[in-house]
Design an enzyme around this catalytic site. Structure first.
Site, PDB file in Angstrom:
ATOM      1  N   LYS A  28       8.704  -9.289 -12.346  1.00  0.00           N
ATOM      2  CA  LYS A  28       8.399  -8.942 -13.746  1.00  0.00           C
ATOM      3  C   LYS A  28       6.949  -8.474 -13.883  1.00  0.00           C
ATOM      4  O   LYS A  28       6.676  -7.448 -14.502  1.00  0.00           O
ATOM      5  CB  LYS A  28       8.639 -10.177 -14.625  1.00  0.00           C
ATOM      6  CG  LYS A  28       8.057 -10.062 -16.018  1.00  0.00           C
ATOM      7  CD  LYS A  28       8.353 -11.290 -16.862  1.00  0.00           C
ATOM      8  CE  LYS A  28       7.314 -12.368 -16.811  1.00  0.00           C
ATOM      9  NZ  LYS A  28       6.074 -12.070 -17.552  1.00  0.00           N
ATOM     10  N   ASN A  29       6.029  -9.240 -13.300  1.00  0.00           N
ATOM     11  CA  ASN A  29       4.613  -8.944 -13.530  1.00  0.00           C
ATOM     12  C   ASN A  29       4.110  -7.737 -12.736  1.00  0.00           C
ATOM     13  O   ASN A  29       2.980  -7.299 -12.932  1.00  0.00           O
ATOM     14  CB  ASN A  29       3.745 -10.173 -13.223  1.00  0.00           C
ATOM     15  CG  ASN A  29       3.913 -11.250 -14.275  1.00  0.00           C
ATOM     16  OD1 ASN A  29       4.518 -11.015 -15.320  1.00  0.00           O
ATOM     17  ND2 ASN A  29       3.388 -12.424 -14.000  1.00  0.00           N
ATOM     18  N   CYS A 123      -1.184 -18.015 -27.337  1.00  0.00           N
ATOM     19  CA  CYS A 123       0.241 -18.293 -27.142  1.00  0.00           C
ATOM     20  C   CYS A 123       0.372 -19.726 -26.672  1.00  0.00           C
ATOM     21  O   CYS A 123      -0.611 -20.456 -26.605  1.00  0.00           O
ATOM     22  CB  CYS A 123       0.864 -17.309 -26.163  1.00  0.00           C
ATOM     23  SG  CYS A 123       0.295 -17.555 -24.493  1.00  0.00           S
ATOM     24  N   ARG A 128      -5.664 -16.539 -25.141  1.00  0.00           N
ATOM     25  CA  ARG A 128      -5.487 -15.432 -24.195  1.00  0.00           C
ATOM     26  C   ARG A 128      -6.428 -14.294 -24.612  1.00  0.00           C
ATOM     27  O   ARG A 128      -5.987 -13.288 -25.155  1.00  0.00           O
ATOM     28  CB  ARG A 128      -4.019 -14.957 -24.193  1.00  0.00           C
ATOM     29  CG  ARG A 128      -2.972 -16.029 -23.909  1.00  0.00           C
ATOM     30  CD  ARG A 128      -2.855 -16.420 -22.468  1.00  0.00           C
ATOM     31  NE  ARG A 128      -2.414 -15.409 -21.570  1.00  0.00           N
ATOM     32  CZ  ARG A 128      -1.157 -15.217 -21.161  1.00  0.00           C
ATOM     33  NH1 ARG A 128      -0.192 -15.958 -21.631  1.00  0.00           N
ATOM     34  NH2 ARG A 128      -0.866 -14.288 -20.266  1.00  0.00           N
ATOM     35  N   ASP A 314       1.640 -19.943 -12.526  1.00  0.00           N
ATOM     36  CA  ASP A 314       3.012 -19.726 -12.985  1.00  0.00           C
ATOM     37  C   ASP A 314       4.029 -20.623 -12.266  1.00  0.00           C
ATOM     38  O   ASP A 314       5.227 -20.575 -12.589  1.00  0.00           O
ATOM     39  CB  ASP A 314       3.409 -18.245 -12.811  1.00  0.00           C
ATOM     40  CG  ASP A 314       2.780 -17.355 -13.880  1.00  0.00           C
ATOM     41  OD1 ASP A 314       2.206 -17.892 -14.849  1.00  0.00           O
ATOM     42  OD2 ASP A 314       2.856 -16.115 -13.746  1.00  0.00           O
ATOM     43  N   ARG A 406      13.084 -14.204 -20.935  1.00  0.00           N
ATOM     44  CA  ARG A 406      11.961 -13.261 -20.838  1.00  0.00           C
ATOM     45  C   ARG A 406      11.612 -12.964 -19.384  1.00  0.00           C
ATOM     46  O   ARG A 406      11.120 -11.884 -19.077  1.00  0.00           O
ATOM     47  CB  ARG A 406      10.717 -13.869 -21.498  1.00  0.00           C
ATOM     48  CG  ARG A 406      10.724 -13.877 -23.012  1.00  0.00           C
ATOM     49  CD  ARG A 406       9.358 -14.304 -23.525  1.00  0.00           C
ATOM     50  NE  ARG A 406       8.343 -13.746 -22.662  1.00  0.00           N
ATOM     51  CZ  ARG A 406       7.280 -14.417 -22.205  1.00  0.00           C
ATOM     52  NH1 ARG A 406       7.060 -15.640 -22.576  1.00  0.00           N
ATOM     53  NH2 ARG A 406       6.425 -13.839 -21.396  1.00  0.00           N
TER      54      ARG A 406
HETATM   55  C1  UD1 Z   1      -1.074 -12.627 -15.729  1.00  0.00           C
HETATM   56  C2  UD1 Z   1       0.410 -12.857 -15.638  1.00  0.00           C
HETATM   57  C3  UD1 Z   1       0.751 -14.295 -16.010  1.00  0.00           C
HETATM   58  C4  UD1 Z   1      -0.076 -15.262 -15.142  1.00  0.00           C
HETATM   59  C5  UD1 Z   1      -1.545 -14.903 -15.202  1.00  0.00           C
HETATM   60  C6  UD1 Z   1      -2.378 -15.728 -14.233  1.00  0.00           C
HETATM   61  C7  UD1 Z   1       1.260 -10.655 -16.171  1.00  0.00           C
HETATM   62  C8  UD1 Z   1       2.008  -9.788 -17.130  1.00  0.00           C
HETATM   63  N1  UD1 Z   1       1.068 -11.927 -16.543  1.00  0.00           N
HETATM   64  O1  UD1 Z   1      -1.456 -12.828 -17.095  1.00  0.00           O
HETATM   65  O2  UD1 Z   1       2.133 -14.515 -15.781  1.00  0.00           O
HETATM   66  O3  UD1 Z   1       0.088 -16.583 -15.644  1.00  0.00           O
HETATM   67  O4  UD1 Z   1      -1.750 -13.526 -14.868  1.00  0.00           O
HETATM   68  O5  UD1 Z   1      -1.920 -15.567 -12.939  1.00  0.00           O
HETATM   69  O6  UD1 Z   1       0.925 -10.236 -15.097  1.00  0.00           O
HETATM   70  N2  UD1 Z   1      -9.264 -14.219 -19.361  1.00  0.00           N
HETATM   71  C9  UD1 Z   1     -10.440 -14.031 -20.050  1.00  0.00           C
HETATM   72  N3  UD1 Z   1     -10.676 -12.805 -20.610  1.00  0.00           N
HETATM   73  C10 UD1 Z   1      -9.802 -11.760 -20.494  1.00  0.00           C
HETATM   74  C11 UD1 Z   1      -8.625 -11.950 -19.766  1.00  0.00           C
HETATM   75  C12 UD1 Z   1      -8.369 -13.193 -19.209  1.00  0.00           C
HETATM   76  O7  UD1 Z   1     -11.247 -14.950 -20.194  1.00  0.00           O
HETATM   77  O8  UD1 Z   1     -10.084 -10.678 -21.015  1.00  0.00           O
HETATM   78  C13 UD1 Z   1      -8.958 -15.535 -18.763  1.00  0.00           C
HETATM   79  C14 UD1 Z   1      -7.637 -16.125 -19.253  1.00  0.00           C
HETATM   80  O9  UD1 Z   1      -7.803 -16.808 -20.468  1.00  0.00           O
HETATM   81  C15 UD1 Z   1      -7.289 -17.043 -18.107  1.00  0.00           C
HETATM   82  C16 UD1 Z   1      -7.781 -16.276 -16.897  1.00  0.00           C
HETATM   83  O10 UD1 Z   1      -8.746 -15.342 -17.396  1.00  0.00           O
HETATM   84  O11 UD1 Z   1      -7.990 -18.252 -18.228  1.00  0.00           O
HETATM   85  C17 UD1 Z   1      -6.728 -15.526 -16.111  1.00  0.00           C
HETATM   86  O12 UD1 Z   1      -5.915 -14.785 -17.009  1.00  0.00           O
HETATM   87  P1  UD1 Z   1      -5.282 -13.380 -16.608  1.00  0.00           P
HETATM   88  O13 UD1 Z   1      -5.292 -13.214 -15.143  1.00  0.00           O
HETATM   89  O14 UD1 Z   1      -5.911 -12.323 -17.440  1.00  0.00           O
HETATM   90  O15 UD1 Z   1      -3.802 -13.529 -17.113  1.00  0.00           O
HETATM   91  P2  UD1 Z   1      -2.882 -12.350 -17.602  1.00  0.00           P
HETATM   92  O16 UD1 Z   1      -3.286 -11.099 -16.895  1.00  0.00           O
HETATM   93  O17 UD1 Z   1      -2.823 -12.341 -19.093  1.00  0.00           O
END
Ligand code: UD1
Length: 427
Positions: A28-29, A123, A128, A314, A406
């Site tokens: 999915k990701n 969420c 996020r 995850d 999902r």
């Molecule tokens: C992706 C995955 C999700 C997985 C996560 C971590 C997808 C669609 N989803 O989510 O299933 O749980 O990686 O492996 O690929 N953060 C910030 N600022 C930002 C972005 C992130 O501080 O702008 C923080 C987040 O709050 C979190 C950490 O960075 O603590 C990692 O998050 P991130 O890798 O961005 O997760 P996603 O890409 O949203």
């Protein structure tokens, strides 16, 4: 009504050992950002092994609204082609349902010079933020504005730059994806330090390179992207889903079963394999997959979730369910999403002995789970409750399984095919 689109529950009668073979589907990701990348591409993109999931269907709706024709052929391959570039607005009704919608930000900006994406908000697994996405895109020349709760980015042209893309919890998967996608069409060289190394980012880079992009260093924290004038569509096969594979590995372990998982990529699951072997689960590489079995009570352990190649957040909820049945106390620390513990309360309703202090949960080994009505709160937490139900004494009803739909393709069918007593019922 389409299966999974209504409000369903799963009823599980625990106690069966799972035995047999489950083929692991596409990730999915990886599929979601690659679908979004079709916005960048001229001509047709054909994606094989895109899983049939609610989130994928949601991304199809979003892309269609953004002028990308998107349909599956009779063999299941997904065909995407940009037909109209006038719309650059991903609206709240779609973004609020699926956070991965944010993956259109970089492609829209790079190709259409403007992107307006509703702020995804928090969420069930906590805050996020998307500050890193914006920071990285600003570094290559975008102008940022917040308008009615939407992130608006504009740029007449994007120019390569060097940046550090780490946040308080390390790298970000979708921020790396967004900046990498935008930088493929920027002028000059972009260097991203502290880039996410997840296999899904590598798959996206492989797809983009096949389309004509010049990306190096994917899979490492030092990502180098040399901009090119255009990308041309190709056929690409999405990598197998390491989280689905990890969940079935834990399903084999928790039921003292024996599962073959064709398609599972052990090289994407090294931290998980290491922990499972350490607690006594037998994990063997097979040609094109893995076999997982467990014949005895497991040892306790310590697990800390981390960005790849560390133990994936995850799979944190699922492994917590498993460690509940170990012979002693385990400690789980969440270092990616420190609030991702809604499953703690629900597992406790099934008899788990869990003590949470900040981002750490101490898991006291128990003999058995006891079936109970429980509530799914997010995708992976739902999987953990189902895993606990598989081995619980009596019947477990997991409500709100739309979370499962999902991200797990035909989850109950795959579990039933290897001996689980699980059925989908309307609420
Ligand atoms: C992706 C995955 C999700 C997985 C996560 C971590 C997808 C669609 N989803 O989510 O299933 O749980 O990686 O492996 O690929 N953060 C910030 N600022 C930002 C972005 C992130 O501080 O702008 C923080 C987040 O709050 C979190 C950490 O960075 O603590 C990692 O998050 P991130 O890798 O961005 O997760 P996603 O890409 O949203």
């Amino acid at each position: 009504m389409r299966k999974g689109s209504g409000v369903d529950l799963f009823e599980i009668t625990g106690g069966n050992r799972l035995r047999g073979s489950v083929t692991i589907g596409g990730a999915k990701n990886a599929a979601l950002p690659i679908m979004a990348a079709a916005i960048l591409v001229e001509g047709e993109t054909v994606l094989e092994q895109v899983p049939d999931l609610a989130d994928v269907r949601q991304m199809q709706v979003l892309l269609q609204r953004l002028g990308v024709h998107c349909e599956r052929d009779a063999q299941g391959a997904m065909h995407l082609r940009v037909e109209d570039e006038s719309n650059t607005h991903a609206e709240y009704d779609l973004v609020s349902k699926m956070r991965a919608s944010v993956c259109v930000l970089g492609p829209l900006l790079a190709k259409r010079k403007r992107a307006r994406v509703s702020m995804p908000g928090g969420c069930a697994i906590g805050d996020r933020p998307i500050n890193l996405h914006v920071q990285g895109l600003e570094a290559i020349g975008a102008e940022y504005e917040l308008l009615n709760g939407d992130v608006v980015l504009k740029a007449k042209r994007l120019t390569g730059a060097e940046m550090f893309l780490g946040g308080p919890f390390g790298s970000s998967v979708t921020a790396t994806a967004n900046v990498m996608m935008a930088a493929t069409l920027a002028e000059g060289r972009t260097i991203i330090e502290c880039a996410a190394c997840e296999p899904e980012v590598v798959d996206l880079a492989d797809f983009l390179n096949a389309c004509g992009a010049r990306i190096q260093g994917h899979g490492t924290p030092h990502l180098v992207i040399d901009g090119v004038p255009k990308l041309t569509g190709v056929q690409h096969r999405v990598i197998p889903d390491r989280i689905e594979a990890g969940t079935f590995m834990i399903a084999a372990a928790i039921t003292n079963g024996d599962l073959e998982l064709p398609g599972a990529r052990v090289d994407h699951l090294l931290a998980v394999v290491d922990r499972l072997r350490q607690i006594g689960v037998i994990v063997e590489r097979k040609d094109g997959g893995v076999e997982v079995s467990s014949a005895r009570r497991l040892e306790p352990t310590q697990i800390t979730t981390q960005p790849y190649p560390g133990f994936p957040t995850d799979l944190q909820a699922q492994v917590m369910a498993l460690l509940c049945l170990a012979d002693g106390n385990s400690v789980i620390t969440e270092k990616v999403f420190p609030d991702r513990f809604l499953h703690v309360g629900e597992l406790s309703r099934m008899g788990a002995q869990l003590r949470k202090e900040g981002p750490t949960v101490t898991v006291e080994g128990i003999k058995r789970f006891v079936g109970a009505p429980v509530m799914a709160s997010d995708l992976r937490a739902s999987a953990a409750l189902i895993l606990a139900g598989l081995i619980a004494k009596g019947t477990t009803r997991v409500h709100r399984v739309y979370h499962i739909d999902r991200g797990y393709e035909r989850f109950e069918e795959k579990l039933s095919s290897v001996g689980a007593h699980i059925r989908r019922l309307p609420e």
